[in-house]
Design an enzyme around this catalytic site. Structure first.
Site, PDB file in Angstrom:
ATOM      1  N   GLN A  94       0.847  -1.191   0.000  1.00 48.10           N
ATOM      2  CA  GLN A  94       0.000   0.000   0.000  1.00 48.10           C
ATOM      3  C   GLN A  94       0.885   1.245   0.000  1.00 48.10           C
ATOM      4  OE1 GLN A  94      -1.540  -1.517   3.654  1.00 48.10           O
ATOM      5  NE2 GLN A  94      -3.628  -1.592   2.872  1.00 48.10           N
TER       6      GLN A  94
ATOM      7  N   ASP B 183      -4.007   1.537  -3.114  1.00 48.96           N
ATOM      8  CA  ASP B 183      -4.439   2.569  -2.156  1.00 48.96           C
ATOM      9  C   ASP B 183      -4.004   3.972  -2.582  1.00 48.96           C
ATOM     10  OD1 ASP B 183      -5.337   0.367  -0.849  1.00 48.96           O
ATOM     11  OD2 ASP B 183      -4.278   0.728   1.019  1.00 48.96           O
TER      12      ASP B 183
ATOM     13  N   ASP C 248      -7.744  -1.516  -4.735  1.00 54.66           N
ATOM     14  CA  ASP C 248      -8.406  -0.683  -3.713  1.00 54.66           C
ATOM     15  C   ASP C 248      -7.969   0.774  -3.830  1.00 54.66           C
ATOM     16  OD1 ASP C 248      -9.350  -3.160  -2.811  1.00 54.66           O
ATOM     17  OD2 ASP C 248      -7.762  -3.340  -1.315  1.00 54.66           O
TER      18      ASP C 248
ATOM     19  N   ARG D  40     -14.903  -3.738  -3.517  1.00 57.10           N
ATOM     20  CA  ARG D  40     -15.073  -4.770  -2.497  1.00 57.10           C
ATOM     21  C   ARG D  40     -15.162  -4.054  -1.155  1.00 57.10           C
ATOM     22  NH1 ARG D  40      -9.250  -7.936  -1.863  1.00 57.10           N
ATOM     23  NH2 ARG D  40      -7.879  -6.100  -1.767  1.00 57.10           N
TER      24      ARG D  40
ATOM     25  N   TRP E  33     -14.288  -2.927   2.329  1.00 54.35           N
ATOM     26  CA  TRP E  33     -13.253  -2.929   3.359  1.00 54.35           C
ATOM     27  C   TRP E  33     -13.900  -3.101   4.734  1.00 54.35           C
ATOM     28  CZ3 TRP E  33      -9.753   1.860   4.774  1.00 54.35           C
ATOM     29  CH2 TRP E  33      -8.732   1.447   5.627  1.00 54.35           C
TER      30      TRP E  33
END
Length: 325
Positions: free
Chosen positions: A143, A166, A187, A247, A249
């Site tokens: 990330q 991220d 993400d 999705r 978290w």
């Protein structure tokens, strides 16, 4: 001479503190709006951090104008008053002619936390950014945040945010992203802010998931809304069916894609799982493109109409959003 220099600096800072935020669109911004502190080029400061530090502990409205260049800085903005950052550009309506880039490279494990890895950490209310690119150059493997946005009434106009995993941490608060470019793979838009993404390009540079929203309670008013956005893969990559819209978290993630163009990178299932026991609220309405067919979608909830800015941004959104965008 020294007294004169101090007086000049005081005058510059005082003017910046009194400058109003821009609420009209210009086709170009190649000089500083009235009263702004200036960075780069022939400006007063060589770094953005130095200009911000000059604002001190005031709570007056302030602005900083940044001339063309690449600024290798890691910045945290915490200021008591409204603050606006302007990047030099020949086209304020889009990110495509941006000339200002803020870049830093560090992963979250190296930095110690997600926020600590952010190239820009906007940890304040009433923060606005125009025509600036923000990059975390870490790439694959961990990330690594480009922007961490934590605050009420934050606005980002004609900006670019680039990373891999991220990229954009829309962490808390209420935020508006207009005509922006957001790139990543895993993400890459995540957090628990209530955020509206309007007329943005959402670009995947690898297989993965666009959103990882972290709403946890039914009383939390937060949404991620993608309105009139273009969702596609980075040029040169074949990501057909390799990207999910999101999705969860956290267990009650809430995301809507509306009136947007979804390309063939979107997997037929649309959405997938993450948090154990999650019951996310995922919506799609009025979308077009090869990835817009919802007949095989998983976890999709019904909705009869597109959501409004008032729903996502609150009833006071007309007071702070830049209407020219």
């Amino acid at each position: 001479m020294r007294v004169q220099s101090y007086l000049s600096l005081f005058s510059l800072v005082g003017a910046a503190l009194c400058a109003p935020r821009e609420h009209f669109k210009r086709t170009a911004r190649t000089s500083a709006p009235a009263g702004c502190l200036t960075v780069g080029g022939s400006g007063t400061y060589s770094t953005i951090g130095a200009a911000f530090a000059a604002l001190g502990s005031s709570s007056s409205e302030a602005c900083i104008y940044i001339s063309a260049g690449t600024y290798k800085e890691q910045l945290t903005f915490q200021y008591a008053g409204p603050l606006t950052l302007y990047g030099e550009t020949t086209d304020t309506s889009s990110y495509k002619k941006n000339t200002v880039t803020i870049t830093h490279t560090i992963s979250s494990p190296e930095a110690g936390s997600l926020v600590a890895s952010a190239t820009v950490n906007a940890a304040m209310d009433n923060f606005t950014m125009y025509n600036i690119n923000v990059v975390n150059g870490y790439g694959k493997g961990a990330q690594a945040v480009a922007l961490a946005a934590s605050g009420e009434r934050q606005g980002y106009y004609g900006c670019q945010f680039l990373g891999y995993q991220d990229t954009l941490y829309a962490r808390v608060g209420v935020q508006y992203y207009s005509n922006c470019y957001i790139e990543g793979a895993v993400d890459y838009i995540f957090g628990d802010a209530s955020a509206w993404f309007g007329e943005c390009d959402i670009v995947s540079n690898g297989a993965g998931y666009i959103t990882a929203m972290s709403r946890e309670t039914a009383s939390d008013p937060a949404w991620y809304c993608f309105d009139h956005c273009n969702i596609y893969g980075k040029s040169g990559l074949d990501l057909t069916g390799d990207v999910y819209l999101g999705r969860p978290w956290r267990v009650l993630a809430r995301v809507i894609y509306q009136n947007s163009e979804l390309s063939d990178i979107i997997n037929a299932a649309g959405w997938t799982t993450m948090a154990e026991g999650a019951t996310p609220l995922y919506y799609e309405i009025g979308n077009t493109g090869d990835g817009a067919d919802t007949s095989k979608r998983l976890y999709l909830s019904e909705i009869s109409a597109a959501v409004t800015k008032a729903t996502v941004l609150g009833s006071d959104w007309t007071d702070w959003l830049d209407w020219s965008y």
